[in-house]
Design a protein around this motif. Structure first.
Motif, PDB file in Angstrom:
ATOM      1  N   LEU A   1      14.766  64.132 -25.409  1.00  0.00           N
ATOM      2  CA  LEU A   1      15.876  64.939 -24.904  1.00  0.00           C
ATOM      3  C   LEU A   1      15.521  66.412 -25.068  1.00  0.00           C
ATOM      4  CD1 LEU A   1      18.754  64.792 -23.756  1.00  0.00           C
ATOM      5  CD2 LEU A   1      19.608  64.882 -26.109  1.00  0.00           C
ATOM      6  N   PRO A   2      14.908  67.023 -24.042  1.00  0.00           N
ATOM      7  CA  PRO A   2      14.471  68.420 -24.154  1.00  0.00           C
ATOM      8  C   PRO A   2      15.614  69.356 -24.507  1.00  0.00           C
ATOM      9  CG  PRO A   2      13.550  67.386 -22.199  1.00  0.00           C
ATOM     10  CD  PRO A   2      14.570  66.432 -22.736  1.00  0.00           C
ATOM     11  N   MET A   3      15.265  70.451 -25.157  1.00  0.00           N
ATOM     12  CA  MET A   3      16.255  71.465 -25.505  1.00  0.00           C
ATOM     13  C   MET A   3      16.759  72.127 -24.227  1.00  0.00           C
ATOM     14  SD  MET A   3      16.213  71.165 -28.797  1.00  0.00           S
ATOM     15  CE  MET A   3      17.089  72.615 -29.400  1.00  0.00           C
ATOM     16  N   PRO A   4      18.033  72.536 -24.190  1.00  0.00           N
ATOM     17  CA  PRO A   4      18.578  73.119 -22.958  1.00  0.00           C
ATOM     18  C   PRO A   4      17.895  74.424 -22.583  1.00  0.00           C
ATOM     19  CG  PRO A   4      20.106  73.390 -24.797  1.00  0.00           C
ATOM     20  CD  PRO A   4      19.029  72.481 -25.274  1.00  0.00           C
ATOM     21  N   GLN A   5      17.676  74.584 -21.292  1.00  0.00           N
ATOM     22  CA  GLN A   5      17.094  75.823 -20.772  1.00  0.00           C
ATOM     23  C   GLN A   5      18.110  76.616 -19.959  1.00  0.00           C
ATOM     24  OE1 GLN A   5      13.173  75.565 -19.025  1.00  0.00           O
ATOM     25  NE2 GLN A   5      12.720  73.642 -20.066  1.00  0.00           N
ATOM     26  N   GLY A   6      19.147  75.944 -19.521  1.00  0.00           N
ATOM     27  CA  GLY A   6      20.202  76.615 -18.766  1.00  0.00           C
ATOM     28  C   GLY A   6      21.539  76.342 -19.401  1.00  0.00           C
ATOM     29  N   ALA A   7      22.524  76.013 -18.585  1.00  0.00           N
ATOM     30  CA  ALA A   7      23.868  75.768 -19.102  1.00  0.00           C
ATOM     31  C   ALA A   7      23.894  74.500 -19.957  1.00  0.00           C
ATOM     32  CB  ALA A   7      24.855  75.656 -17.948  1.00  0.00           C
ATOM     33  N   ALA A   8      24.670  74.537 -21.028  1.00  0.00           N
ATOM     34  CA  ALA A   8      24.847  73.388 -21.918  1.00  0.00           C
ATOM     35  C   ALA A   8      26.304  73.340 -22.347  1.00  0.00           C
ATOM     36  CB  ALA A   8      23.931  73.494 -23.135  1.00  0.00           C
ATOM     37  N   SER A   9      26.875  72.160 -22.368  1.00  0.00           N
ATOM     38  CA  SER A   9      28.291  72.030 -22.679  1.00  0.00           C
ATOM     39  C   SER A   9      28.597  72.266 -24.148  1.00  0.00           C
ATOM     40  CB  SER A   9      28.788  70.643 -22.265  1.00  0.00           C
ATOM     41  OG  SER A   9      28.077  69.634 -22.965  1.00  0.00           O
ATOM     42  N   ARG A  10      27.583  72.118 -25.014  1.00  0.00           N
ATOM     43  CA  ARG A  10      27.788  72.298 -26.456  1.00  0.00           C
ATOM     44  C   ARG A  10      26.755  73.269 -26.999  1.00  0.00           C
ATOM     45  NH1 ARG A  10      29.796  67.096 -28.921  1.00  0.00           N
ATOM     46  NH2 ARG A  10      28.105  67.211 -30.426  1.00  0.00           N
ATOM     47  N   PRO A  11      27.146  74.073 -27.983  1.00  0.00           N
ATOM     48  CA  PRO A  11      26.142  74.930 -28.621  1.00  0.00           C
ATOM     49  C   PRO A  11      25.116  74.093 -29.362  1.00  0.00           C
ATOM     50  CG  PRO A  11      28.195  74.974 -29.855  1.00  0.00           C
ATOM     51  CD  PRO A  11      28.474  74.214 -28.595  1.00  0.00           C
ATOM     52  N   VAL A  12      23.940  74.670 -29.561  1.00  0.00           N
ATOM     53  CA  VAL A  12      22.864  73.980 -30.274  1.00  0.00           C
ATOM     54  C   VAL A  12      22.572  74.725 -31.558  1.00  0.00           C
ATOM     55  CG1 VAL A  12      20.471  73.202 -30.186  1.00  0.00           C
ATOM     56  CG2 VAL A  12      21.871  73.175 -28.106  1.00  0.00           C
ATOM     57  N   LEU A  13      22.717  74.033 -32.673  1.00  0.00           N
ATOM     58  CA  LEU A  13      22.434  74.609 -33.984  1.00  0.00           C
ATOM     59  C   LEU A  13      21.075  74.117 -34.457  1.00  0.00           C
ATOM     60  CD1 LEU A  13      24.713  75.186 -37.000  1.00  0.00           C
ATOM     61  CD2 LEU A  13      22.667  73.801 -37.356  1.00  0.00           C
ATOM     62  N   LEU A  14      20.227  75.037 -34.877  1.00  0.00           N
ATOM     63  CA  LEU A  14      18.926  74.676 -35.426  1.00  0.00           C
ATOM     64  C   LEU A  14      19.007  74.681 -36.942  1.00  0.00           C
ATOM     65  CD1 LEU A  14      18.170  75.181 -32.484  1.00  0.00           C
ATOM     66  CD2 LEU A  14      16.042  76.201 -33.275  1.00  0.00           C
ATOM     67  N   ALA A  15      18.636  73.563 -37.546  1.00  0.00           N
ATOM     68  CA  ALA A  15      18.722  73.397 -38.996  1.00  0.00           C
ATOM     69  C   ALA A  15      17.393  72.872 -39.510  1.00  0.00           C
ATOM     70  CB  ALA A  15      19.848  72.431 -39.356  1.00  0.00           C
ATOM     71  N   GLY A  16      17.152  73.094 -40.793  1.00  0.00           N
ATOM     72  CA  GLY A  16      15.927  72.582 -41.392  1.00  0.00           C
ATOM     73  C   GLY A  16      15.673  73.207 -42.741  1.00  0.00           C
ATOM     74  N   PRO A  17      14.635  72.753 -43.426  1.00  0.00           N
ATOM     75  CA  PRO A  17      14.273  73.339 -44.709  1.00  0.00           C
ATOM     76  C   PRO A  17      13.829  74.788 -44.543  1.00  0.00           C
ATOM     77  CG  PRO A  17      13.210  71.197 -44.388  1.00  0.00           C
ATOM     78  CD  PRO A  17      13.780  71.608 -43.071  1.00  0.00           C
ATOM     79  N   PRO A  18      13.792  75.546 -45.619  1.00  0.00           N
ATOM     80  CA  PRO A  18      13.310  76.936 -45.529  1.00  0.00           C
ATOM     81  C   PRO A  18      11.864  76.986 -45.030  1.00  0.00           C
ATOM     82  CG  PRO A  18      14.426  76.545 -47.630  1.00  0.00           C
ATOM     83  CD  PRO A  18      14.264  75.206 -46.983  1.00  0.00           C
ATOM     84  N   GLY A  19      11.571  77.995 -44.219  1.00  0.00           N
ATOM     85  CA  GLY A  19      10.198  78.244 -43.808  1.00  0.00           C
ATOM     86  C   GLY A  19       9.689  77.417 -42.654  1.00  0.00           C
ATOM     87  N   THR A  20      10.562  76.702 -41.956  1.00  0.00           N
ATOM     88  CA  THR A  20      10.086  75.867 -40.850  1.00  0.00           C
ATOM     89  C   THR A  20      10.095  76.607 -39.509  1.00  0.00           C
ATOM     90  OG1 THR A  20      12.311  74.949 -40.578  1.00  0.00           O
ATOM     91  CG2 THR A  20      10.759  73.702 -41.942  1.00  0.00           C
ATOM     92  N   GLY A  21      10.633  77.823 -39.472  1.00  0.00           N
ATOM     93  CA  GLY A  21      10.602  78.605 -38.239  1.00  0.00           C
ATOM     94  C   GLY A  21      11.848  78.514 -37.394  1.00  0.00           C
ATOM     95  N   LYS A  22      13.005  78.304 -38.038  1.00  0.00           N
ATOM     96  CA  LYS A  22      14.257  78.171 -37.276  1.00  0.00           C
ATOM     97  C   LYS A  22      14.598  79.447 -36.519  1.00  0.00           C
ATOM     98  CE  LYS A  22      16.450  77.160 -40.975  1.00  0.00           C
ATOM     99  NZ  LYS A  22      15.235  77.107 -41.800  1.00  0.00           N
TER     100      LYS A  22
END
Length: 351
Positions: A126-147
């Motif tokens: 499921l590729p990350m949205p490049q245009g319109a998206a019905s829901r916001p996308v939150l990027l989460a992860g451990p420290p230092g992963t490049g969020k």
């Protein structure tokens, strides 16, 4: 119910089942495969509801002879190539066996095609949205992963396609986090807002959705083994309807990746975005993470640049990453658009 046809190899017959509960899935397995069925893997369903189980049944090799008599050809012996590649990448043994058996049973002209067929049955894409998206996308992860850089890359890509992009930083912990993201958003002429915790998101997001087609949210680095950190992520996810992508270094140790993915999936993550592909040689960690957390593969970060730094991934391009490239293969639509520079990952040719 089983969600795709069974596959027969020289060793076992495999089927995947989805059901609302483990008991319901086990009942379906016993009804179709009998008491001799072996449970190969169990996962949460991709939407977080129910379970997905892969079961196997040993069979008589004479089935291969029947297959040859009916079709005039034996199944392509691509399993050995897939096994060798997965073992090089450090994929967990159980996942390796599952993919090898599926690849061995997949009609294909080459090992990449067989591997892609197996990957398509085990993972979601499921590729990350490049245009319109019905829901916001939150990027989460451990420290230092490049969020933070990943958020900037996503915003840049959406902006370059002409979309209206909004960015929120919920990282009020790391010193300089907001300033780092602000430096990128100013160049991109993208609106950046700051949210203080779940309450801030609940206020900001509905207003921003009236103005922007897609919204990306940066979050603080969270320790997957800290109950407080995971509870905080759950509170962010509960603030507004959103999609959550786990950002993970491509070269993460597979066993660590499994535990990290399980923790973030339990807290709401449904995708994985792999970073630092240019500094990884073995990808067993992201394979293990996606399988353990039932996470769909989103994009991969193929270089450190903000512009053209992300590439979507699908079963074929992932198979090309896993297996050595033996010949030049033209990229599929939407794959490989960002892999023309000489200083990107050695894997970039595969994408």
């Amino acid at each position: 119910m089983w969600d795709h046809p069974g596959h027969t190899t020289g060793f076992m017959r495999l089927k995947c089942y989805t059901a609302d509960s483990m008991a319901e899935a086990m009942a379906a397995i016993r009804a179709e495969l009998g008491d001799d069925a072996i449970i190969v893997s169990t996962q949460r369903a991709s939407d977080g509801n129910g379970v997905r189980i892969t079961a196997a049944l040993e069979h008589d090799p004479v089935e291969d002879d029947i297959y040859q008599a009916l079709t005039g050809a034996r199944r392509a012996p691509h399993g050995d190539a897939v096994r060798e590649a997965l073992e090089f990448h450090g994929a967990p043994a159980r996942l390796t066996e599952l993919l090898v058996n599926l690849a061995s049973a997949t009609p294909a002209h080459d090992a990449i095609g067989a591997c892609a067929g197996a990957l398509d049955q085990v993972f979601h894409f499921l590729p990350m949205p490049q245009g319109a998206a019905s829901r916001p996308v939150l990027l989460a992860g451990p420290p230092g992963t490049g969020k933070t850089i990943a958020v900037a890359k996503l915003a840049a890509r959406a902006r370059l396609t002409g979309g209206a992009v909004g960015v929120i930083t919920a990282d009020t912990v790391r010193a300089g986090a907001q300033e780092q993201l602000a430096a990128f958003t100013r160049i991109l002429e993208v609106d950046l807002k700051k949210a203080r915790g779940p309450e801030g998101l609940a206020t900001l997001v509905p207003n921003m959705q009236q103005q922007y087609g897609v919204i990306f949210i940066d979050s603080p680095g969270l320790n997957p083994f800290s109950q407080d950190d995971m509870d905080y992520l759950r509170s962010l996810v509960a603030a507004v309807p959103m999609d959550v992508a786990l950002v993970l270094n491509a070269g993460t140790d597979p066993m660590e990746a499994i535990e990290i993915a399980e923790a973030f999936a339990e807290a709401g993550a449904s995708r994985i975005l792999a970073t630092r592909l240019d500094m990884a040689r073995r990808l067993g960690g992201i394979l293990a993470a996606a399988e353990a957390g039932a996470l769909a593969f989103g994009d991969v970060s193929i270089n450190p640049r903000v512009a053209n730094g992300l590439c979507p991934i699908n079963p074929v391009s992932l198979a090309r990453l896993i297996l050595p490239l033996e010949e030049d293969i033209p990229p599929e639509d939407g794959v490989g658009a960002y892999a023309e520079d000489d200083d990107v990952s050695p894997y970039s040719e595969a994408l």
